[in-house]
Design a protein around this motif. Sequence first.
Motif, PDB file in Angstrom:
ATOM      1  N   MET A  56      -0.283  -1.062  -7.245  1.00 56.55           N
ATOM      2  CA  MET A  56      -0.836  -2.402  -7.497  1.00 56.55           C
ATOM      3  C   MET A  56      -2.245  -2.250  -8.034  1.00 56.55           C
ATOM      4  O   MET A  56      -2.759  -1.144  -8.144  1.00 56.55           O
ATOM      5  CB  MET A  56      -0.827  -3.220  -6.205  1.00 56.55           C
ATOM      6  N   SER A  57      -2.880  -3.362  -8.347  1.00 53.72           N
ATOM      7  CA  SER A  57      -4.248  -3.306  -8.864  1.00 53.72           C
ATOM      8  C   SER A  57      -5.162  -2.669  -7.818  1.00 53.72           C
ATOM      9  O   SER A  57      -4.909  -2.779  -6.612  1.00 53.72           O
ATOM     10  CB  SER A  57      -4.751  -4.710  -9.205  1.00 53.72           C
ATOM     11  N   GLU A  59      -8.018  -3.632  -6.892  1.00 51.32           N
ATOM     12  CA  GLU A  59      -8.622  -4.674  -6.064  1.00 51.32           C
ATOM     13  C   GLU A  59      -7.674  -5.111  -4.951  1.00 51.32           C
ATOM     14  O   GLU A  59      -8.092  -5.280  -3.800  1.00 51.32           O
ATOM     15  CB  GLU A  59      -9.015  -5.883  -6.927  1.00 51.32           C
ATOM     16  N   THR A  60      -6.401  -5.277  -5.291  1.00 54.67           N
ATOM     17  CA  THR A  60      -5.411  -5.679  -4.297  1.00 54.67           C
ATOM     18  C   THR A  60      -5.208  -4.572  -3.267  1.00 54.67           C
ATOM     19  O   THR A  60      -5.187  -4.836  -2.057  1.00 54.67           O
ATOM     20  CB  THR A  60      -4.063  -6.024  -4.976  1.00 54.67           C
ATOM     21  N   ALA A  63      -8.276  -4.345  -0.963  1.00 55.77           N
ATOM     22  CA  ALA A  63      -8.318  -5.446   0.011  1.00 55.77           C
ATOM     23  C   ALA A  63      -7.305  -5.227   1.124  1.00 55.77           C
ATOM     24  O   ALA A  63      -7.613  -5.441   2.312  1.00 55.77           O
ATOM     25  CB  ALA A  63      -8.061  -6.776  -0.687  1.00 55.77           C
ATOM     26  N   ARG A  64      -6.109  -4.798   0.779  1.00 55.45           N
ATOM     27  CA  ARG A  64      -5.080  -4.578   1.790  1.00 55.45           C
ATOM     28  C   ARG A  64      -5.429  -3.405   2.704  1.00 55.45           C
ATOM     29  O   ARG A  64      -5.198  -3.462   3.917  1.00 55.45           O
ATOM     30  CB  ARG A  64      -3.724  -4.372   1.116  1.00 55.45           C
TER      31      ARG A  64
END
Length: 105
Positions: A56-57, A59-60, A63-64
């Motif tokens: 995934m990106s 950033e994603t 965050a996760r």
Amino acid sequence: MLTAPADDVRARAARAAATLGAANVACDVIASEATVGGGAFPAARIPSFAVRLDAMSPETADARLLAGRVPVVGRTVDGHLTLDLRSVPDAHDDLLATAVREALA
């Protein structure tokens, strides 16, 4: 951690990537450069290896990972979140893989 041979770090990164891949977390191992720190040697670089997360990106993924039960801090390089194993004590490799798997799988 500063004196660990790069080949040892590569082997650890490969084991982590294999564990994550088995849990369907898209990743691979890349060459990396670790930094000594901002004190006496702010520009010093040490050859290292990292797990590059491809699912995934950045950033994603970041965050996760930060919101996980065990937060994990990565670094974005060339549009991918990376986890450099040189900064992880050997004894925490399984914990790291579990935390990433839980956050991203």
